[in-house]
Design a protein around this motif. Structure first.
Motif, PDB file in Angstrom:
ATOM      1  N   VAL A  86      11.196  -3.244  -1.156  1.00 27.15           N
ATOM      2  CA  VAL A  86       9.881  -2.693  -0.776  1.00 27.15           C
ATOM      3  C   VAL A  86       8.942  -3.818   0.010  1.00 27.15           C
ATOM      4  O   VAL A  86       8.040  -3.677   0.681  1.00 27.15           O
TER       5      VAL A  86
ATOM      6  N   LYS B 283       9.722   4.927   9.411  1.00 30.56           N
ATOM      7  CA  LYS B 283      10.064   5.341   8.108  1.00 30.56           C
ATOM      8  C   LYS B 283      11.272   6.075   7.814  1.00 30.56           C
ATOM      9  O   LYS B 283      11.632   6.779   9.120  1.00 30.56           O
TER      10      LYS B 283
ATOM     11  N   VAL C  46       3.098   4.668   3.317  1.00 30.59           N
ATOM     12  CA  VAL C  46       2.815   3.439   2.596  1.00 30.59           C
ATOM     13  C   VAL C  46       3.077   2.455   3.800  1.00 30.59           C
ATOM     14  O   VAL C  46       4.188   2.303   4.250  1.00 30.59           O
TER      15      VAL C  46
ATOM     16  N   MET D  74       8.199   5.816   2.193  1.00 33.92           N
ATOM     17  CA  MET D  74       8.111   4.357   1.944  1.00 33.92           C
ATOM     18  C   MET D  74       9.395   3.775   2.585  1.00 33.92           C
ATOM     19  O   MET D  74       9.115   2.697   3.178  1.00 33.92           O
TER      20      MET D  74
ATOM     21  N   LEU E   4       1.722   2.321  -5.980  1.00 36.04           N
ATOM     22  CA  LEU E   4       3.026   2.982  -6.253  1.00 36.04           C
ATOM     23  C   LEU E   4       3.627   2.629  -7.690  1.00 36.04           C
ATOM     24  O   LEU E   4       4.016   3.428  -8.360  1.00 36.04           O
TER      25      LEU E   4
END
Length: 381
Positions: free
Chosen positions: A133, A153, A168, A124, A235
């Motif tokens: 996020v 990531k 994600v 994530m 999530l």
């Protein structure tokens, strides 16, 4: 809390296993390459053969069908026993997402794999998006037959030993959705996928986390986990699981740090008596023992609430678990190092490892600053 006879027998079996397989520092050094690795595949396989890795996996996939309390008991016992199975935590976090949102084929692959000892990871965080996020930028562009992934990531735990990564990525732009939390999608990415590079990050804890680079990485449409564009809600649905898992792990680590400290202060003598008999240390240990017991009550109370109503979101309680237990574990390890003096700092003893593990626990899985913010918001602040 009151445990059933079956649960007591389970914890006893795990304790006995850990004592036999990794109960000495010499055994753990061999299993972890002197602390450089946090996960030992051979030991993990033995736990799989015992049927423990599927403690909370549904029976239809070969699991025991246990709940969050059962999982917490296993996490606490293995952490207390210092079993080098660092891949388990991310595995059960990722598996929970597949169990809720995956297709039948994905569930068979992932949940069935968990039973057999596979390791799973979740990606994530990005260089410019950790706690934020909504700022994720790793892009999944729709093409004929699937998606092409481009982006990076970071801080991906256990990617280097994982079979799959739960990615994600952004499938809809902020301009299109009007909200950075919208337009995120989960994908199941085998770690041997062409275009994926896994590059380790050296840390004070050894080889644990990784940078991931996706370059024109093609995934078929069947790789989507759940609904396209609904990754944020998916999530959020897993927060109970993730934060209680961290609570169980750090509860076990805190207890082990306490036990190690207690063992030392009852044997180490200064001025003709064990140092633990001096009031300054005796009172510190009394406070720490009380704090750890409070954490235990909190972990299992919230785990019981999840078992009673698995679909209910418990943002306040789950964040309290993560915040309280990790802060207490960090305090316990640092106090333990102080009470052991120079020996607490020496690699000859386990305390310096407890310190490293507990300090980082207040950062990963949502920093404790974020947990405090979440808790405050639940009170309308």
């Amino acid at each position: 809390m009151d445990l059933t006879e079956e649960q007591r027998a389970f914890v006893s079996a795990v304790d006995t296993f850990c004592q036999r397989e990794c109960g000495t520092r010499q055994q753990r050094d061999v299993l972890t390459n002197f602390g450089a690795e946090s996960h030992n595949r051979a030991l993990y396989r033995k736990m799989a053969d015992a049927g423990w890795l599927g403690i909370n996996v549904e029976p239809e996939f070969g699991g025991a069908g246990g709940g969050m309390v059962d999982l917490s008991l296993f996490l606490e016992a293995t952490a207390r026993g210092m079993a080098p199975i660092g891949g388990f935590a991310t595995t059960v976090i990722a598996a929970a997402a597949y169990a809720k949102f995956g297709t039948a084929e994905q569930k068979e692959t992932i949940l069935g794999g968990v039973i057999r000892g596979s390791v799973e990871a979740i990606a994530m965080s990005e260089p410019e998006a950790g706690s934020d996020v909504a700022n994720l930028s790793c892009k999944a562009a729709r093409v004929d037959g699937g998606y092409v992934i481009n982006g990076q990531k970071t801080w991906c735990s256990n990617a280097h030993i994982a079979d799959h990564i739960l990615l994600v990525a952004r499938t809809g732009s902020v301009a299109e959705t009007g909200n950075g939390h919208h337009g995120l999608t989960m994908f199941m990415v085998p770690t041997n996928t062409e275009g994926l590079e896994i590059r380790g990050i050296d840390t004070m804890g050894g080889r644990e986390v990784n940078d991931l680079f996706y370059t024109d990485c093609f995934l078929p449409a069947s790789a989507v986990v759940g609904e396209v564009g609904n990754g944020w809600r998916q999530l959020m649905a897993g927060l109970n699981t993730e934060r209680i898992i961290m609570g169980g792990l750090m509860l076990g680590t805190a207890q082990r740090a306490f036990d190690d400290t207690l063992s030392y202060v009852t044997q180490r003598k200064q001025f003709g008596q064990p140092v633990g008999t001096f009031q300054a240390l005796r009172h510190r240990l009394a406070d720490l023992a009380t704090e750890i017991e409070c954490c235990r009550l909190l972990v299992y109370d919230v785990a019981s609430k999840v078992d009673a109503n698995p679909e209910k979101m418990l943002p306040r309680e789950a964040s309290m678990v993560k915040l309280k237990v990790t802060e207490t574990a960090k305090r316990m390890a640092l106090e333990g190092m102080q009470m052991m003096g120079g020996y607490g700092y020496a690699k000859e003893f386990d305390m310096e490892g407890h310190v490293r593990r507990t300090i980082v626990s207040t950062i990963y899985g949502g920093t404790n600053e974020i947990q405090r913010d979440i808790i405050g918001k639940t009170y309308g602040l």
